[in-house]
Design a protein around this motif. Structure first.
Motif, PDB file in Angstrom:
ATOM      1  N   ALA A  85       0.663  -1.329   0.024  1.00  0.00           N
ATOM      2  CA  ALA A  85       0.023   0.035  -0.105  1.00  0.00           C
ATOM      3  C   ALA A  85       0.934   1.216  -0.003  1.00  0.00           C
ATOM      4  CB  ALA A  85      -0.634  -0.048   1.350  1.00  0.00           C
ATOM      5  N   VAL A  86       0.342   2.415  -0.294  1.00  0.00           N
ATOM      6  CA  VAL A  86       1.063   3.838  -0.309  1.00  0.00           C
ATOM      7  C   VAL A  86       1.092   4.173   1.200  1.00  0.00           C
ATOM      8  CG1 VAL A  86       1.219   5.931  -1.150  1.00  0.00           C
ATOM      9  CG2 VAL A  86       0.628   4.269  -2.623  1.00  0.00           C
ATOM     10  N   ALA A  87       2.157   4.644   1.654  1.00  0.00           N
ATOM     11  CA  ALA A  87       2.218   5.085   2.816  1.00  0.00           C
ATOM     12  C   ALA A  87       2.194   6.512   2.883  1.00  0.00           C
ATOM     13  CB  ALA A  87       3.781   4.987   3.427  1.00  0.00           C
ATOM     14  N   ASP A  88       0.883   7.014   3.516  1.00  0.00           N
ATOM     15  CA  ASP A  88       0.743   8.419   3.575  1.00  0.00           C
ATOM     16  C   ASP A  88       0.669   8.705   4.892  1.00  0.00           C
ATOM     17  OD1 ASP A  88      -0.099   8.738   0.572  1.00  0.00           O
ATOM     18  OD2 ASP A  88      -2.196   8.136   1.139  1.00  0.00           O
ATOM     19  N   PHE A  89       0.925  10.197   5.249  1.00  0.00           N
ATOM     20  CA  PHE A  89       1.506  10.649   6.533  1.00  0.00           C
ATOM     21  C   PHE A  89       1.233  12.143   6.928  1.00  0.00           C
ATOM     22  CE2 PHE A  89       5.383  10.104   4.026  1.00  0.00           C
ATOM     23  CZ  PHE A  89       5.881  11.470   4.346  1.00  0.00           C
ATOM     24  N   LEU A  90       1.207  12.632   5.659  1.00  0.00           N
ATOM     25  CA  LEU A  90       0.925  14.288   6.052  1.00  0.00           C
ATOM     26  C   LEU A  90      -0.594  14.575   6.221  1.00  0.00           C
ATOM     27  CD1 LEU A  90       3.543  15.515   3.258  1.00  0.00           C
ATOM     28  CD2 LEU A  90       3.608  15.604   5.825  1.00  0.00           C
ATOM     29  N   ASN A  91      -0.882  15.122   6.993  1.00  0.00           N
ATOM     30  CA  ASN A  91      -2.444  15.607   7.561  1.00  0.00           C
ATOM     31  C   ASN A  91      -2.264  16.777   7.934  1.00  0.00           C
ATOM     32  OD1 ASN A  91      -4.392  15.906   9.769  1.00  0.00           O
ATOM     33  ND2 ASN A  91      -5.426  14.918   8.048  1.00  0.00           N
ATOM     34  N   MET A  92      -3.043  17.841   7.053  1.00  0.00           N
ATOM     35  CA  MET A  92      -3.125  19.179   7.340  1.00  0.00           C
ATOM     36  C   MET A  92      -4.586  19.894   7.719  1.00  0.00           C
ATOM     37  SD  MET A  92      -0.357  20.398   4.714  1.00  0.00           S
ATOM     38  CE  MET A  92       0.138  21.861   5.269  1.00  0.00           C
ATOM     39  N   SER A  93      -4.964  20.192   8.709  1.00  0.00           N
ATOM     40  CA  SER A  93      -6.237  20.820   8.991  1.00  0.00           C
ATOM     41  C   SER A  93      -5.999  22.454   9.431  1.00  0.00           C
ATOM     42  CB  SER A  93      -6.805  20.065  10.160  1.00  0.00           C
ATOM     43  OG  SER A  93      -7.145  18.759   9.988  1.00  0.00           O
ATOM     44  N   CYS A  94      -7.245  23.171   9.346  1.00  0.00           N
ATOM     45  CA  CYS A  94      -7.219  24.640   9.203  1.00  0.00           C
ATOM     46  C   CYS A  94      -8.385  25.080   9.700  1.00  0.00           C
ATOM     47  CB  CYS A  94      -6.460  25.258   8.275  1.00  0.00           C
ATOM     48  SG  CYS A  94      -6.626  27.109   8.640  1.00  0.00           S
ATOM     49  N   CYS A  95      -8.689  26.200  10.597  1.00  0.00           N
ATOM     50  CA  CYS A  95      -9.908  26.771  10.467  1.00  0.00           C
ATOM     51  C   CYS A  95     -11.105  25.969  11.124  1.00  0.00           C
ATOM     52  CB  CYS A  95     -10.257  27.455   9.194  1.00  0.00           C
ATOM     53  SG  CYS A  95      -8.739  28.335   8.533  1.00  0.00           S
ATOM     54  N   GLY A  96     -10.885  25.289  11.971  1.00  0.00           N
ATOM     55  CA  GLY A  96     -11.977  24.274  12.613  1.00  0.00           C
ATOM     56  C   GLY A  96     -12.351  23.226  11.621  1.00  0.00           C
ATOM     57  N   ILE A  97     -11.751  22.984  10.413  1.00  0.00           N
ATOM     58  CA  ILE A  97     -12.086  21.827   9.840  1.00  0.00           C
ATOM     59  C   ILE A  97     -11.020  20.680   9.907  1.00  0.00           C
ATOM     60  CG2 ILE A  97     -12.437  21.014   7.405  1.00  0.00           C
ATOM     61  CD1 ILE A  97     -13.068  23.901   6.708  1.00  0.00           C
ATOM     62  N   ASP A  98     -11.426  19.610  10.336  1.00  0.00           N
ATOM     63  CA  ASP A  98     -10.669  18.599  10.476  1.00  0.00           C
ATOM     64  C   ASP A  98     -10.535  17.300   9.361  1.00  0.00           C
ATOM     65  OD1 ASP A  98      -9.027  16.609  11.974  1.00  0.00           O
ATOM     66  OD2 ASP A  98     -10.596  15.432  12.590  1.00  0.00           O
ATOM     67  N   ASN A  99      -9.354  17.501   8.574  1.00  0.00           N
ATOM     68  CA  ASN A  99      -9.060  16.972   7.367  1.00  0.00           C
ATOM     69  C   ASN A  99      -8.972  15.595   7.716  1.00  0.00           C
ATOM     70  OD1 ASN A  99      -8.322  15.965   4.726  1.00  0.00           O
ATOM     71  ND2 ASN A  99      -6.456  17.188   4.997  1.00  0.00           N
ATOM     72  N   PRO A 100      -9.593  14.585   7.435  1.00  0.00           N
ATOM     73  CA  PRO A 100      -9.526  13.082   7.644  1.00  0.00           C
ATOM     74  C   PRO A 100      -8.361  12.669   6.890  1.00  0.00           C
ATOM     75  CG  PRO A 100     -11.511  13.307   6.680  1.00  0.00           C
ATOM     76  CD  PRO A 100     -11.114  14.678   6.671  1.00  0.00           C
ATOM     77  N   TYR A 101      -7.924  13.332   5.683  1.00  0.00           N
ATOM     78  CA  TYR A 101      -7.104  12.636   4.664  1.00  0.00           C
ATOM     79  C   TYR A 101      -5.736  12.797   5.077  1.00  0.00           C
ATOM     80  CZ  TYR A 101     -11.526  11.933   2.558  1.00  0.00           C
ATOM     81  OH  TYR A 101     -12.944  11.621   2.014  1.00  0.00           O
TER      82      TYR A 101
END
Length: 156
Positions: free
Chosen positions: A114-130
């Motif tokens: 599988a592809v190793a994904d690890f960077l997660n960025m959220s902002c402004c009250g929005i919780d990015n699940p990806y």
């Protein structure tokens, strides 16, 4: 074409080095989350068995090999397209970003399944699940660059 291959090699090396360091050295595969600058930057382990954002996820070997084949075909197609025409250096860089990123994710599928994904960025009250990785950034930027910087060479 030299610009394309140098760019591809640099992206590939940066992608693989970041994955080795973050997933293995920092132990993200076991820790699952490391807060770097919450909520703006968090390292979250995600094993992506599909395409972007886990779309078309499939745990089967057939699905994995199909995605490897598609990525290799796209990388080869971009390289052939760039080799057959006269392109500005910025287009060659864009092609190199896409090729290097695609090959980085192919290696993940071969090594980890599988592809190793690890960077997660959220902002402004929005919780990015990806989560995403360096290769994903390069693929996106490369595709955008190819769209923006090719196709006008033969236009009057």
């Amino acid at each position: 074409m030299r610009v394309l291959w140098i760019t591809a090699a640099l992206v590939f090396a940066l992608d693989q080095a970041s994955k080795i360091y973050i997933v293995q050295v920092l132990g993200l595969a076991e820790r699952l989350r490391i807060d770097v600058w919450p909520p703006y930057l968090t390292l979250r382990m995600a094993w992506n068995r599909g395409v972007n954002f886990g779309l078309l996820s499939n745990d089967s070997d057939l699905g994995r090999w199909l995605l490897i084949g598609v990525a290799l075909a796209i990388a080869a197609g971009v390289a052939i397209w760039m080799a057959r025409g006269a392109h500005r250096p910025v287009a060659l860089v864009a092609g190199g970003l896409l090729v290097g990123g695609a090959l980085g994710n192919v290696i993940d599928r071969l090594v980890y399944g599988a592809v190793a994904d690890f960077l997660n960025m959220s902002c402004c009250g929005i919780d990015n699940p990806y989560a995403f990785n360096v290769a994903d950034i390069a693929i996106f930027a490369g595709a955008l660059g190819l769209f923006a910087f090719t196709g006008r060479e033969n236009t009057p």
